[in-house]
Write an enzyme that holds these catalytic residues in place. Sequence first.
Site, PDB file in Angstrom:
ATOM      1  N   MET A 231       0.836  -1.203   0.000  1.00  0.00           N
ATOM      2  CA  MET A 231       0.000   0.000   0.000  1.00  0.00           C
ATOM      3  C   MET A 231       0.870   1.252   0.000  1.00  0.00           C
ATOM      4  SD  MET A 231      -2.984   1.031  -0.465  1.00  0.00           S
ATOM      5  CE  MET A 231      -3.945  -0.488  -0.545  1.00  0.00           C
TER       6      MET A 231
ATOM      7  N   ARG B 164       2.660   4.270  -2.741  1.00  0.00           N
ATOM      8  CA  ARG B 164       2.019   5.259  -3.621  1.00  0.00           C
ATOM      9  C   ARG B 164       1.161   4.607  -4.704  1.00  0.00           C
ATOM     10  NH1 ARG B 164       7.235   8.255  -2.820  1.00  0.00           N
ATOM     11  NH2 ARG B 164       8.075   6.439  -3.862  1.00  0.00           N
ATOM     12  N   ILE B 165       1.730   3.586  -5.379  1.00  0.00           N
ATOM     13  CA  ILE B 165       0.986   2.994  -6.503  1.00  0.00           C
ATOM     14  C   ILE B 165      -0.181   2.150  -5.979  1.00  0.00           C
ATOM     15  CG2 ILE B 165       1.135   1.515  -8.551  1.00  0.00           C
ATOM     16  CD1 ILE B 165       4.089   2.422  -8.818  1.00  0.00           C
TER      17      ILE B 165
ATOM     18  N   THR C 150       1.956  -5.602 -11.925  1.00  0.00           N
ATOM     19  CA  THR C 150       2.690  -4.516 -12.594  1.00  0.00           C
ATOM     20  C   THR C 150       3.910  -4.145 -11.751  1.00  0.00           C
ATOM     21  OG1 THR C 150       1.259  -2.911 -11.488  1.00  0.00           O
ATOM     22  CG2 THR C 150       0.683  -3.477 -13.770  1.00  0.00           C
TER      23      THR C 150
ATOM     24  N   ARG D 217       7.161  -6.333 -10.164  1.00  0.00           N
ATOM     25  CA  ARG D 217       8.359  -6.918 -10.758  1.00  0.00           C
ATOM     26  C   ARG D 217       8.084  -8.392 -11.007  1.00  0.00           C
ATOM     27  NH1 ARG D 217       9.770  -2.671 -12.123  1.00  0.00           N
ATOM     28  NH2 ARG D 217      11.698  -1.560 -11.653  1.00  0.00           N
TER      29      ARG D 217
ATOM     30  N   GLU E   4      12.741 -11.020 -18.266  1.00  0.00           N
ATOM     31  CA  GLU E   4      12.331 -10.199 -19.418  1.00  0.00           C
ATOM     32  C   GLU E   4      13.486 -10.075 -20.414  1.00  0.00           C
ATOM     33  OE1 GLU E   4      10.955  -6.528 -17.745  1.00  0.00           O
ATOM     34  OE2 GLU E   4       9.358  -7.532 -16.649  1.00  0.00           O
TER      35      GLU E   4
ATOM     36  N   HIS F  35       6.017  -4.894 -20.110  1.00  0.00           N
ATOM     37  CA  HIS F  35       6.544  -3.970 -19.094  1.00  0.00           C
ATOM     38  C   HIS F  35       6.315  -2.509 -19.511  1.00  0.00           C
ATOM     39  CE1 HIS F  35       9.713  -3.673 -15.637  1.00  0.00           C
ATOM     40  NE2 HIS F  35       8.875  -2.630 -15.621  1.00  0.00           N
TER      41      HIS F  35
ATOM     42  N   ALA G  78       3.688  -0.482 -17.943  1.00  0.00           N
ATOM     43  CA  ALA G  78       2.713   0.165 -17.054  1.00  0.00           C
ATOM     44  C   ALA G  78       2.958   1.674 -16.915  1.00  0.00           C
ATOM     45  CB  ALA G  78       2.708  -0.511 -15.691  1.00  0.00           C
TER      46      ALA G  78
END
Length: 325
Positions: free
Chosen positions: A154, A156-157, A236, A238, A267, A285, A287
Amino acid sequence: MKPHVLVTKRIYPEAIAYLKQHAEVDYAESDDGLSADELLVRARDKQGLVSQLTDKFSAAVIDQLDGVRVIANVAVGFDNIDVPAATRRKILVTNTPEVLTDTTADFAFALLMAAARRVVEGHQFVHSGKWTKWRIDLLVGQDIHHRTLGIFGMGRIGQAVARRGRGFSMRILYHDAVCAPESVERELGLEFVTAERLLRESDFVSLHVPLMPETRHMMSAEQFRMMKPTAILVNTSRGPVVDEAALAEALEKRVIAGAGIDVFENEPRVDPKLLTLENVVLAPHIASASVDTRKKMSMMAAENAVEALEGRRPANLLNPEAAPQ
Ligand code: DGY
């Protein structure tokens, strides 16, 4: 004399122009990035590095960065950099928080909605000419509104995703190593629960934790088994936070209903099984990939580098212990 800066990969031109006003710039203007050896060679006479998440700064690499005073990463995540190793060598490390928060949350929600409402399957269905009649149960999916959204992380994003969930009248559960401030819990109507309860009760599980030893493979077969068979996972954060092979298996066997995945363990390689499944929406990748945000991230990293090189404390310093006191 101007300091020397290496930019390891292509970024937006305004950031390069800004750097050039303050430094001699060695610009590796390609999307391929530098190999570890090339990076070390080109970093040799530099005081600043503007890097990206594909550049790996292990302790071994950092120990060879003689003369480097700052690594300015063009990303909010910094798991590509061994920050304690940088701190030991008094190298400042910076990232690009805030500017990508809403953009990333928008995309997490886009994946959630695409997976729940089968947007990609619908597109493929129409595109391939398979749509011949309206049918009562054609591509029926899961409702989003009034359902339960479980958020791991929880920060910022995570908060920005919760805000979007509120807009859809969702019940919002969260789990994190520390509780969010009470004012945030109240404003967003959040309920702190154990990880297990979040998994068992959520219709959507969205991951917003940094990659650390504690979060590597935090979502694996055991966690998928705790989720509802109708639930959808969104990642979104890692790639290595999710055990990708276990996810592919859970999706194939319908242990969970679907997933929206933007980040992968190795990736740009994607687990081959994931590529065969219809109940997963995959993205490369992206977002934070809006034009405005990627420009801001480029500029912010350039500013962080210049601040450090001109002896000021960069706004987004991750290791203040490395700064001159
Ligand atoms: C980040 O910033 O860490 C993202 O993964 C790329 O924007």
